[in-house]
Design an enzyme around this catalytic site. Structure first.
Site, mmCIF file in Angstrom:
data_model
loop_
_atom_site.group_PDB
_atom_site.id
_atom_site.type_symbol
_atom_site.label_atom_id
_atom_site.label_comp_id
_atom_site.label_asym_id
_atom_site.label_seq_id
_atom_site.Cartn_x
_atom_site.Cartn_y
_atom_site.Cartn_z
ATOM 1 N N GLY A 128 1.304 -1.404 0.060
ATOM 2 C CA GLY A 128 0.032 0.206 -0.361
ATOM 3 C C GLY A 128 0.345 1.275 0.046
ATOM 4 O O GLY A 128 2.015 1.285 0.854
ATOM 5 N N GLN A 144 2.922 10.005 0.764
ATOM 6 C CA GLN A 144 4.289 9.048 1.701
ATOM 7 C C GLN A 144 4.981 9.752 0.037
ATOM 8 O O GLN A 144 6.153 9.134 -0.134
ATOM 9 C CB GLN A 144 3.923 7.457 1.524
ATOM 10 C CG GLN A 144 3.459 7.593 3.121
ATOM 11 C CD GLN A 144 2.953 5.947 2.226
ATOM 12 O OE1 GLN A 144 2.218 5.778 1.774
ATOM 13 N NE2 GLN A 144 4.488 5.348 3.684
ATOM 14 N N CYS A 176 5.758 -0.125 7.232
ATOM 15 C CA CYS A 176 5.018 1.387 6.530
ATOM 16 C C CYS A 176 6.784 1.538 5.697
ATOM 17 O O CYS A 176 7.585 1.347 6.310
ATOM 18 C CB CYS A 176 4.936 2.497 7.396
ATOM 19 S SG CYS A 176 4.793 3.617 6.060
ATOM 20 N N LEU A 177 6.106 2.776 4.447
ATOM 21 C CA LEU A 177 7.539 1.673 3.045
ATOM 22 C C LEU A 177 8.034 3.341 3.744
ATOM 23 O O LEU A 177 9.190 3.610 3.711
ATOM 24 C CB LEU A 177 7.084 2.142 1.598
ATOM 25 C CG LEU A 177 6.266 1.017 1.526
ATOM 26 C CD1 LEU A 177 5.854 1.100 0.052
ATOM 27 C CD2 LEU A 177 7.687 -0.588 1.578
ATOM 28 N N GLU A 200 -3.688 2.637 5.337
ATOM 29 C CA GLU A 200 -3.299 4.084 4.221
ATOM 30 C C GLU A 200 -4.796 4.727 4.791
ATOM 31 O O GLU A 200 -4.082 6.102 4.175
ATOM 32 C CB GLU A 200 -3.907 3.412 2.680
ATOM 33 C CG GLU A 200 -2.931 1.747 2.207
ATOM 34 C CD GLU A 200 -1.494 2.143 2.545
ATOM 35 O OE1 GLU A 200 -0.903 3.456 2.408
ATOM 36 O OE2 GLU A 200 -0.889 1.402 2.744
ATOM 37 N N HIS A 220 -3.164 6.956 7.101
ATOM 38 C CA HIS A 220 -2.025 8.005 6.552
ATOM 39 C C HIS A 220 -2.525 8.845 5.623
ATOM 40 O O HIS A 220 -2.117 10.343 5.852
ATOM 41 C CB HIS A 220 -1.182 7.298 5.168
ATOM 42 C CG HIS A 220 -0.287 6.970 5.478
ATOM 43 N ND1 HIS A 220 0.995 7.325 5.969
ATOM 44 C CD2 HIS A 220 0.139 5.160 5.155
ATOM 45 C CE1 HIS A 220 1.942 6.337 5.789
ATOM 46 N NE2 HIS A 220 1.479 4.857 5.466
HETATM 47 CO CO CO Z 1 2.527 3.576 5.420
#
Ligand code: CO
Length: 161
Positions: free
Chosen positions: A46, A51, A90-91, A133, A136
């Site tokens: 995701g 981001q 999380c990226l 997501e 976020h």
């Molecule tokens: Co994330």
């Protein structure tokens, strides 16, 4: 398509609430394609617009299974049921993993890339990814919900299940 740079914590944009999308144009379609490609390249499931440095209510989720690519624009959780606790990453937080409690099942209202309203029901891991997501887009980071940080060893234990 293009790979976009991923914003890392503690960049302040990650903790800001996003604005609703009102233009469903070609730029949005290109952005969604690029976000998906960026997510795949980073080996994620995701990715949310903050981001990639954009304060807009846009996210993509793709578990690489039969549920396909889910494009969430202006998403809102309208129903939730049950509870699940499991590992999350999380990226924007490389190497950080922790247990997070989420609803087991959710119903979400959102718009697609053409602005059409749709509803999606999800459970289990897909529901977890979508909740992560949507958080976020409201400036909420998964680290604020971690009840237990996981070591590499503990994480591998989960993956073997
Ligand atoms: Co994330």
């Amino acid at each position: 398509m293009a790979i976009l740079p991923i914003v890392m914590f503690p960049d302040k944009i990650l903790e800001q609430k996003c604005d609703k999308v009102t233009n469903f144009d070609r730029n949005l379609a290109m952005l969604l394609n690029n976000m998906h490609e960026t997510m795949i390249e980073a080996d994620g499931v995701g990715l949310a617009a903050p981001q990639i440095g954009l304060r807009k209510m846009i996210a993509v989720v793709d578990l690489d299974d039969e549920s396909g690519v889910i494009e969430l624009i202006n998403p809102v959780i309208v129903e939730q049921d049950g509870e699940q606790t499991g590992p999350e990453g999380c990226l924007s937080f490389p190497e950080i993993y922790g247990e997070v409690k989420r609803a087991y099942k959710i119903k979400v209202q959102a718009q697609d890339r053409k602005g059409r309203h749709y509803e999606i029901e999800a459970e289990d891991f897909l529901a977890r990814a979508i909740q992560h997501e949507i958080d976020h887009l409201n400036g909420i980071l998964f680290t604020s919900k971690i009840t237990h940080y996981l070591t590499q060893e503990e994480l591998e234990g989960y993956e073997e299940e």
